[in-house]
Design a protein around this motif. Structure first.
Motif, PDB file in Angstrom:
ATOM      1  N   ILE A  23       0.839  -1.200   0.000  1.00  0.00           N
ATOM      2  CA  ILE A  23       0.000   0.000   0.000  1.00  0.00           C
ATOM      3  C   ILE A  23       0.873   1.248   0.000  1.00  0.00           C
ATOM      4  O   ILE A  23       0.651   2.178  -0.784  1.00  0.00           O
ATOM      5  CB  ILE A  23      -0.969  -0.017   1.207  1.00  0.00           C
ATOM      6  CG1 ILE A  23      -1.994  -1.132   1.033  1.00  0.00           C
ATOM      7  CG2 ILE A  23      -1.652   1.338   1.372  1.00  0.00           C
ATOM      8  CD1 ILE A  23      -2.824  -1.420   2.278  1.00  0.00           C
ATOM      9  N   THR A  24       1.885   1.272   0.849  1.00  0.00           N
ATOM     10  CA  THR A  24       2.801   2.418   0.914  1.00  0.00           C
ATOM     11  C   THR A  24       3.499   2.614  -0.428  1.00  0.00           C
ATOM     12  O   THR A  24       3.625   3.747  -0.907  1.00  0.00           O
ATOM     13  CB  THR A  24       3.838   2.207   2.033  1.00  0.00           C
ATOM     14  OG1 THR A  24       3.143   2.088   3.279  1.00  0.00           O
ATOM     15  CG2 THR A  24       4.813   3.357   2.122  1.00  0.00           C
ATOM     16  N   ARG A  26       2.466   1.684  -3.493  1.00  0.00           N
ATOM     17  CA  ARG A  26       1.579   2.180  -4.554  1.00  0.00           C
ATOM     18  C   ARG A  26       1.149   3.619  -4.273  1.00  0.00           C
ATOM     19  O   ARG A  26       0.958   4.396  -5.207  1.00  0.00           O
ATOM     20  CB  ARG A  26       0.419   1.242  -4.806  1.00  0.00           C
ATOM     21  CG  ARG A  26      -0.627   1.146  -3.741  1.00  0.00           C
ATOM     22  CD  ARG A  26      -1.690   0.114  -4.133  1.00  0.00           C
ATOM     23  NE  ARG A  26      -2.715   0.018  -3.143  1.00  0.00           N
ATOM     24  CZ  ARG A  26      -3.208  -1.115  -2.670  1.00  0.00           C
ATOM     25  NH1 ARG A  26      -2.766  -2.274  -3.119  1.00  0.00           N
ATOM     26  NH2 ARG A  26      -4.169  -1.106  -1.771  1.00  0.00           N
ATOM     27  N   GLN A  27       1.027   4.000  -3.004  1.00  0.00           N
ATOM     28  CA  GLN A  27       0.721   5.395  -2.682  1.00  0.00           C
ATOM     29  C   GLN A  27       1.875   6.298  -3.104  1.00  0.00           C
ATOM     30  O   GLN A  27       1.645   7.394  -3.613  1.00  0.00           O
ATOM     31  CB  GLN A  27       0.423   5.557  -1.190  1.00  0.00           C
ATOM     32  CG  GLN A  27      -0.922   4.982  -0.800  1.00  0.00           C
ATOM     33  CD  GLN A  27      -1.160   4.961   0.699  1.00  0.00           C
ATOM     34  OE1 GLN A  27      -0.232   5.049   1.498  1.00  0.00           O
ATOM     35  NE2 GLN A  27      -2.419   4.832   1.080  1.00  0.00           N
ATOM     36  N   SER A  79      -4.830  -6.652  -0.251  1.00  0.00           N
ATOM     37  CA  SER A  79      -4.235  -5.335  -0.012  1.00  0.00           C
ATOM     38  C   SER A  79      -5.264  -4.214  -0.129  1.00  0.00           C
ATOM     39  O   SER A  79      -4.916  -3.052  -0.291  1.00  0.00           O
ATOM     40  CB  SER A  79      -3.064  -5.085  -0.964  1.00  0.00           C
ATOM     41  OG  SER A  79      -3.504  -4.952  -2.299  1.00  0.00           O
ATOM     42  N   ASP A  80      -6.527  -4.590  -0.016  1.00  0.00           N
ATOM     43  CA  ASP A  80      -7.596  -3.594  -0.006  1.00  0.00           C
ATOM     44  C   ASP A  80      -7.942  -3.176   1.420  1.00  0.00           C
ATOM     45  O   ASP A  80      -8.810  -2.343   1.633  1.00  0.00           O
ATOM     46  CB  ASP A  80      -8.843  -4.119  -0.716  1.00  0.00           C
ATOM     47  CG  ASP A  80      -9.373  -5.404  -0.095  1.00  0.00           C
ATOM     48  OD1 ASP A  80      -8.584  -6.158   0.500  1.00  0.00           O
ATOM     49  OD2 ASP A  80     -10.576  -5.661  -0.220  1.00  0.00           O
ATOM     50  N   THR A  84      -5.806   2.732   2.750  1.00  0.00           N
ATOM     51  CA  THR A  84      -5.846   2.780   1.292  1.00  0.00           C
ATOM     52  C   THR A  84      -7.182   3.331   0.814  1.00  0.00           C
ATOM     53  O   THR A  84      -8.204   3.155   1.481  1.00  0.00           O
ATOM     54  CB  THR A  84      -5.602   1.378   0.681  1.00  0.00           C
ATOM     55  OG1 THR A  84      -5.611   1.496  -0.748  1.00  0.00           O
ATOM     56  CG2 THR A  84      -6.642   0.368   1.117  1.00  0.00           C
ATOM     57  N   ALA A  86      -7.933   2.493  -2.358  1.00  0.00           N
ATOM     58  CA  ALA A  86      -8.198   1.581  -3.465  1.00  0.00           C
ATOM     59  C   ALA A  86      -9.579   0.964  -3.267  1.00  0.00           C
ATOM     60  O   ALA A  86      -9.897   0.456  -2.211  1.00  0.00           O
ATOM     61  CB  ALA A  86      -7.126   0.493  -3.527  1.00  0.00           C
ATOM     62  N   ARG A 141     -11.303   4.032  -7.187  1.00  0.00           N
ATOM     63  CA  ARG A 141     -10.768   4.690  -5.997  1.00  0.00           C
ATOM     64  C   ARG A 141     -11.933   5.112  -5.104  1.00  0.00           C
ATOM     65  O   ARG A 141     -12.921   5.658  -5.585  1.00  0.00           O
ATOM     66  CB  ARG A 141      -9.953   5.920  -6.401  1.00  0.00           C
ATOM     67  CG  ARG A 141      -9.308   6.628  -5.262  1.00  0.00           C
ATOM     68  CD  ARG A 141      -8.476   7.770  -5.810  1.00  0.00           C
ATOM     69  NE  ARG A 141      -7.820   8.492  -4.756  1.00  0.00           N
ATOM     70  CZ  ARG A 141      -7.359   9.721  -4.877  1.00  0.00           C
ATOM     71  NH1 ARG A 141      -7.490  10.363  -6.019  1.00  0.00           N
ATOM     72  NH2 ARG A 141      -6.786  10.304  -3.866  1.00  0.00           N
TER      73      ARG A 141
END
Length: 145
Positions: A23-24, A26-27, A79-80, A84, A86, A141
């Protein structure tokens, strides 16, 4: 039995930590994309002077970053959860999400292949980039709010 419970707890903690890193990561990619687009938007808004070299540098950095997006690696199942925005739709419609990512890759590659040489052309490029980002964000999103 106690060892089993500890092992399961350790595995759960490791999985959570791994997803936190995904997550970090992709952010960070999205923030860098926003930074590069922001450079271009400042020119479009007249907040900075048009500069073809700066346009090319921002488009190149954006494209390099976008081309590295690997949907399977960046958005693995599970990872949702966590910090996040996402949308669950990413995992419900992975083909649709992949199609949007592929569009973004094509748009940025095209922009680098023919970078704007004047402000009017930059406005058109930024409009196309923004529309592509916006379409994906609308569908995939969760809105902050």
């Amino acid at each position: 039995m106690r060892k089993f419970v500890l092992a399961v707890a350790a595995l759960a903690l490791a999985s959570t930590a791994a997803f936190a890193d995904v997550i970090t990561d992709r952010q960070a990619v999205m923030k860098e994309n926003a930074r590069q687009v922001g450079t271009l938007v400042k020119m479009v808004k007249g907040e900075s002077a048009f500069d073809a070299a700066t346009v090319l540098a921002a488009l190149t950095a954006l494209n390099d970053n976008v081309q590295k997006i690997d949907v399977a690696a960046s958005f693995p199942v599970g990872s949702d959860k966590g910090d996040t925005t996402a949308s669950p739709k990413i995992w419900e419609d992975p083909a649709g999400f992949q199609a949007e990512v592929d569009k973004f890759k094509a748009v940025t590659a095209s922009a680098v292949g023919a970078p704007a040489q004047d402000l009017d052309a930059l406005k058109a490029q930024v409009g196309t980039i923004g529309q592509t980002c916006g379409t994906c964000h609308e569908a995939f999103r969760v809105k902050k709010g």
